[in-house]
Design an enzyme around this catalytic site. Structure first.
Site, short mmCIF file in Angstrom:
data_model
loop_
_atom_site.label_atom_id
_atom_site.label_comp_id
_atom_site.label_asym_id
_atom_site.label_seq_id
_atom_site.Cartn_x
_atom_site.Cartn_y
_atom_site.Cartn_z
N SER A 11 -76.87 -1.84 12.67
CA SER A 11 -76.37 -0.89 11.67
C SER A 11 -74.91 -0.52 11.89
O SER A 11 -74.27 0.00 10.99
CB SER A 11 -77.22 0.38 11.68
OG SER A 11 -77.12 1.04 12.94
N SER A 14 -73.54 1.48 17.52
CA SER A 14 -72.85 1.36 18.81
C SER A 14 -71.34 1.36 18.62
O SER A 14 -70.61 2.04 19.36
CB SER A 14 -73.29 0.10 19.55
OG SER A 14 -74.64 0.20 19.93
N ALA A 32 -75.31 1.97 30.03
CA ALA A 32 -76.11 1.01 29.27
C ALA A 32 -77.53 1.01 29.85
O ALA A 32 -77.71 1.02 31.06
CB ALA A 32 -75.49 -0.38 29.37
N HIS A 48 -72.35 -7.39 23.97
CA HIS A 48 -71.95 -5.98 24.00
C HIS A 48 -70.85 -5.75 25.04
O HIS A 48 -69.87 -5.05 24.78
CB HIS A 48 -73.15 -5.07 24.29
CG HIS A 48 -73.87 -4.61 23.07
ND1 HIS A 48 -73.48 -3.50 22.36
CD2 HIS A 48 -74.96 -5.10 22.45
CE1 HIS A 48 -74.31 -3.32 21.35
NE2 HIS A 48 -75.22 -4.29 21.37
N GLU A 60 -75.05 0.06 34.45
CA GLU A 60 -76.37 -0.22 33.90
C GLU A 60 -77.34 0.79 34.54
O GLU A 60 -77.43 0.88 35.76
CB GLU A 60 -76.82 -1.64 34.24
CG GLU A 60 -75.83 -2.73 33.85
CD GLU A 60 -75.67 -2.92 32.37
OE1 GLU A 60 -76.66 -2.78 31.64
OE2 GLU A 60 -74.54 -3.21 31.92
#
Length: 171
Positions: A11, A14, A32, A48, A60
């Site tokens: 969409s 991000s 993330a 990404h 992460e």
């Protein structure tokens, strides 16, 4: 302040959340939550990472979200979390019975955090009701988590086709 970006897959949520975060800080932190459990997910994560602005410091954190926010809040003016539904999925897969406590600690941490936090999540409850028990729980838990975050967020947005719709109270 807490900013909440909610939308479907691809969409633009991000990208818009990253722009918001960069407008809040020249040295933002990116948390993330994805795990590279297969080749397709490895490719998504790599895409990404390649697209991410180099001003972001990144980590992460597929499970330890509350702890990571707490540890970084004094070092950064803004923290971006992408994404809550992957974090929820990780939690329900690894620690399903602990989810209520993990959720409570996360919401409490958001209330206490002293920097701007930008949260990204997938809207998954607008389709048909899933058939499997675990999948129905995931959709339910995501919906309840989204409601709680939207209630505490200073600004909430629904993203569709790369466009941002500001969410607010109905008259």
């Amino acid at each position: 302040m807490i900013y909440f970006y909610l939308g479907g897959a691809r969409s633009g949520k991000s990208r818009l959340a990253e722009q918001q975060t960069l407008s809040l800080s020249s040295s933002p932190f990116y948390i993330a939550t994805a795990q590279a459990l297969d080749e397709e997910m490895q490719a998504r994560i790599a895409m990404h990472q390649a697209q991410r602005d180099p001003r972001f410091q990144s980590l992460e954190a597929p499970l330890a979200l509350s702890e990571t926010i707490k540890a970084r809040q004094n070092q950064h003016q803004a923290i971006l979390v992408d994404c809550l539904t992957l974090w929820l999925s990780n939690q329900l897969y690894q620690n399903p019975d602990q989810w209520p406590d993990v959720r409570r600690r996360f919401l409490d941490q958001l209330k206490q955090t002293r920097c701007d936090v930008v949260l990204v999540s997938n809207e998954v409850g607008q389709g048909i009701v899933p058939m499997g028990k675990e999948t129905r729980r995931f959709v339910d838990e995501a919906g309840w988590l989204h409601q709680d975050i939207a209630a505490m967020a200073d600004q909430s947005f629904f993203i569709i086709a790369g466009k941002k719709i500001t969410l607010g109270e109905l008259p």
